[in-house]
Design a protein around this motif. Sequence first.
Motif, PDB file in Angstrom:
ATOM      1  N   SER A 186       0.838  -1.199   0.000  1.00  0.00           N
ATOM      2  CA  SER A 186       0.000   0.000   0.000  1.00  0.00           C
ATOM      3  C   SER A 186       0.871   1.247   0.000  1.00  0.00           C
ATOM      4  O   SER A 186       2.005   1.223   0.505  1.00  0.00           O
ATOM      5  CB  SER A 186      -0.910   0.018   1.232  1.00  0.00           C
ATOM      6  N   PRO A 187       0.358   2.347  -0.547  1.00  0.00           N
ATOM      7  CA  PRO A 187       1.136   3.592  -0.574  1.00  0.00           C
ATOM      8  C   PRO A 187       1.294   4.193   0.819  1.00  0.00           C
ATOM      9  O   PRO A 187       0.530   3.879   1.739  1.00  0.00           O
ATOM     10  CB  PRO A 187       0.305   4.510  -1.471  1.00  0.00           C
ATOM     11  N   ALA A 188       2.276   5.070   0.963  1.00  0.00           N
ATOM     12  CA  ALA A 188       2.542   5.745   2.237  1.00  0.00           C
ATOM     13  C   ALA A 188       2.059   7.188   2.182  1.00  0.00           C
ATOM     14  O   ALA A 188       2.118   7.842   1.138  1.00  0.00           O
ATOM     15  CB  ALA A 188       4.030   5.722   2.544  1.00  0.00           C
ATOM     16  N   LEU A 189       1.574   7.661   3.308  1.00  0.00           N
ATOM     17  CA  LEU A 189       1.259   9.087   3.493  1.00  0.00           C
ATOM     18  C   LEU A 189       2.145   9.565   4.636  1.00  0.00           C
ATOM     19  O   LEU A 189       1.973   9.156   5.783  1.00  0.00           O
ATOM     20  CB  LEU A 189      -0.213   9.287   3.812  1.00  0.00           C
TER      21      LEU A 189
ATOM     22  N   VAL B 277      -4.073   2.914   2.769  1.00  0.00           N
ATOM     23  CA  VAL B 277      -2.931   3.813   2.914  1.00  0.00           C
ATOM     24  C   VAL B 277      -2.237   3.528   4.242  1.00  0.00           C
ATOM     25  O   VAL B 277      -2.880   3.129   5.224  1.00  0.00           O
ATOM     26  CB  VAL B 277      -3.372   5.299   2.834  1.00  0.00           C
ATOM     27  N   ILE B 278      -0.937   3.704   4.269  1.00  0.00           N
ATOM     28  CA  ILE B 278      -0.150   3.508   5.486  1.00  0.00           C
ATOM     29  C   ILE B 278       0.335   4.870   5.966  1.00  0.00           C
ATOM     30  O   ILE B 278       0.944   5.633   5.205  1.00  0.00           O
ATOM     31  CB  ILE B 278       1.052   2.578   5.212  1.00  0.00           C
ATOM     32  N   LEU B 279       0.072   5.192   7.209  1.00  0.00           N
ATOM     33  CA  LEU B 279       0.480   6.475   7.775  1.00  0.00           C
ATOM     34  C   LEU B 279       1.911   6.371   8.297  1.00  0.00           C
ATOM     35  O   LEU B 279       2.233   5.485   9.101  1.00  0.00           O
ATOM     36  CB  LEU B 279      -0.460   6.886   8.909  1.00  0.00           C
ATOM     37  N   VAL B 280       2.750   7.298   7.834  1.00  0.00           N
ATOM     38  CA  VAL B 280       4.151   7.338   8.252  1.00  0.00           C
ATOM     39  C   VAL B 280       4.406   8.688   8.914  1.00  0.00           C
ATOM     40  O   VAL B 280       4.275   9.738   8.279  1.00  0.00           O
ATOM     41  CB  VAL B 280       5.099   7.158   7.051  1.00  0.00           C
ATOM     42  N   ILE B 281       4.723   8.668  10.198  1.00  0.00           N
ATOM     43  CA  ILE B 281       4.923   9.888  10.976  1.00  0.00           C
ATOM     44  C   ILE B 281       6.405  10.214  11.008  1.00  0.00           C
ATOM     45  O   ILE B 281       7.222   9.406  11.468  1.00  0.00           O
ATOM     46  CB  ILE B 281       4.394   9.729  12.422  1.00  0.00           C
ATOM     47  N   SER B 282       6.756  11.383  10.492  1.00  0.00           N
ATOM     48  CA  SER B 282       8.168  11.743  10.461  1.00  0.00           C
ATOM     49  C   SER B 282       8.655  12.293  11.800  1.00  0.00           C
ATOM     50  O   SER B 282       9.851  12.280  12.085  1.00  0.00           O
ATOM     51  CB  SER B 282       8.421  12.778   9.357  1.00  0.00           C
ATOM     52  N   GLN B 283       7.707  12.773  12.625  1.00  0.00           N
ATOM     53  CA  GLN B 283       8.098  13.439  13.881  1.00  0.00           C
ATOM     54  C   GLN B 283       6.844  13.632  14.716  1.00  0.00           C
ATOM     55  O   GLN B 283       5.779  13.986  14.197  1.00  0.00           O
ATOM     56  CB  GLN B 283       8.728  14.789  13.541  1.00  0.00           C
TER      57      GLN B 283
ATOM     58  N   ARG C 255      -5.913   0.972   8.545  1.00  0.00           N
ATOM     59  CA  ARG C 255      -5.969  -0.311   9.270  1.00  0.00           C
ATOM     60  C   ARG C 255      -4.572  -0.819   9.609  1.00  0.00           C
ATOM     61  O   ARG C 255      -4.413  -1.798  10.340  1.00  0.00           O
ATOM     62  CB  ARG C 255      -6.712  -1.351   8.436  1.00  0.00           C
ATOM     63  N   HIS C 256      -3.546  -0.149   9.060  1.00  0.00           N
ATOM     64  CA  HIS C 256      -2.168  -0.588   9.274  1.00  0.00           C
ATOM     65  C   HIS C 256      -1.568   0.065  10.517  1.00  0.00           C
ATOM     66  O   HIS C 256      -1.950   1.186  10.880  1.00  0.00           O
ATOM     67  CB  HIS C 256      -1.305  -0.226   8.061  1.00  0.00           C
ATOM     68  N   PRO C 257      -0.610  -0.588  11.154  1.00  0.00           N
ATOM     69  CA  PRO C 257       0.104   0.070  12.262  1.00  0.00           C
ATOM     70  C   PRO C 257       0.796   1.336  11.767  1.00  0.00           C
ATOM     71  O   PRO C 257       1.283   1.393  10.635  1.00  0.00           O
ATOM     72  CB  PRO C 257       1.134  -0.993  12.687  1.00  0.00           C
ATOM     73  N   ILE C 258       0.820   2.359  12.619  1.00  0.00           N
ATOM     74  CA  ILE C 258       1.492   3.604  12.280  1.00  0.00           C
ATOM     75  C   ILE C 258       3.009   3.363  12.270  1.00  0.00           C
ATOM     76  O   ILE C 258       3.553   2.712  13.167  1.00  0.00           O
ATOM     77  CB  ILE C 258       1.150   4.704  13.313  1.00  0.00           C
ATOM     78  N   ILE C 259       3.676   3.898  11.272  1.00  0.00           N
ATOM     79  CA  ILE C 259       5.140   3.810  11.207  1.00  0.00           C
ATOM     80  C   ILE C 259       5.716   5.138  11.690  1.00  0.00           C
ATOM     81  O   ILE C 259       5.442   6.189  11.108  1.00  0.00           O
ATOM     82  CB  ILE C 259       5.620   3.504   9.778  1.00  0.00           C
ATOM     83  N   ASN C 260       6.473   5.083  12.760  1.00  0.00           N
ATOM     84  CA  ASN C 260       7.122   6.261  13.330  1.00  0.00           C
ATOM     85  C   ASN C 260       8.588   6.241  12.915  1.00  0.00           C
ATOM     86  O   ASN C 260       9.368   5.414  13.392  1.00  0.00           O
ATOM     87  CB  ASN C 260       6.978   6.250  14.857  1.00  0.00           C
ATOM     88  N   ILE C 261       8.956   7.134  11.991  1.00  0.00           N
ATOM     89  CA  ILE C 261      10.311   7.123  11.430  1.00  0.00           C
ATOM     90  C   ILE C 261      11.373   7.212  12.520  1.00  0.00           C
ATOM     91  O   ILE C 261      12.432   6.583  12.430  1.00  0.00           O
ATOM     92  CB  ILE C 261      10.479   8.284  10.433  1.00  0.00           C
TER      93      ILE C 261
END
Length: 349
Positions: free
Chosen positions: A49-52, A87-93, A111-117
């Motif tokens: 899935s794409p990242a936001l 969509v997958i949520l990617v938190i930069s900060q 529905r995906h786990p949040i990715i914390n950079i």
Amino acid sequence: MDPNSNQQSEWLKIRPYPRKTDKRAMSNVKELTLTSAPHSTQCEVTHNSPALVFSAAGYTGNFFHDFNDGFIPLFITINSLFFNQDVILVISQCHGGWPYKYAELLSHFSRHPIINIAKETATHCFPSAIVGLISHGSMIVDPTLLKPHPKSLLDFRIFLENTYKKGDDVLSDRPKLVLVSRKGNVGRVILNQQEVIKAAEEIGFDVNVFEPTNTSLAEAFKIIDSSHAMLGVHGAGLTHLLFLRPGAMLMQVVPIGTEWASDSCYKLPALNLGLEYMEYKIEEKESSLAEEYGPNDLVLKDPIAFVGGNYTNMRVYLRTQNVKLDIVRFKRYLRKVYKKAKKFMDMEY
């Protein structure tokens, strides 16, 4: 850029936060460097899935900005660019407690786990990515900008209801008024709050004193969604108007020097949500600034001239001003609020 190159090429630097023209906010947002990578990149985690990608820094931590700069733009962006898509949520900060405070809400965006950079060491690969969020302005979801699938602020409120609504509301025989309370040295405190509560009860309200910092979001939604009116001084706590049902009443106490912010932050969103709205603009004698500066000072006579476009001067109105309401005058407004709240309550039966 040559995809067969073994070297990564710098493409673009970006701070993925909506307030691009606000230097003060953007100074707290870490810059990301977007690069092209060769197809030979070793992916430790591959996503379908794409990242936001976005930042929850800036002014995040203030409840108004959590929604105005975060969740409303997130709602807009997903409905603009990922409508009916995964969509997958990617938190930069983000601040330490942010992912936990909003875990339930975030889980309804994806529905995906949040990715914390900041906590990742693995290389993640996505089929595509959008970096940054789309904002329509202060507490606005503009349906004309969301074609062919128009959404409004009311749709965002429905999204919140789907997240936090648990069970049916309990009917009451008196209109329920939520008083958003401010405490401590935060400014814009109602100094005679107990008198205000007594006046509201005498008029016929069942008053619930709401302290946002001591209440979970799920509990806050339960309290406010079941209420018929909300009262509070201009401030971040009034962002909870998003939890009021259409037809409920919002009464905003407007301190001296806060007229523009009161309109853009809360009055206009309230009307867009289908709320009844009333404001109580305090007089000079009701402001603590009158005693501090004197009745003829520029601070009171011409706030626009005093501020002069300098936010530091605006802090006089936001951080050092408290209010002591003229109860006789205030009750005249409360009676009008009660009449509308009672009408709204009667529609429930």
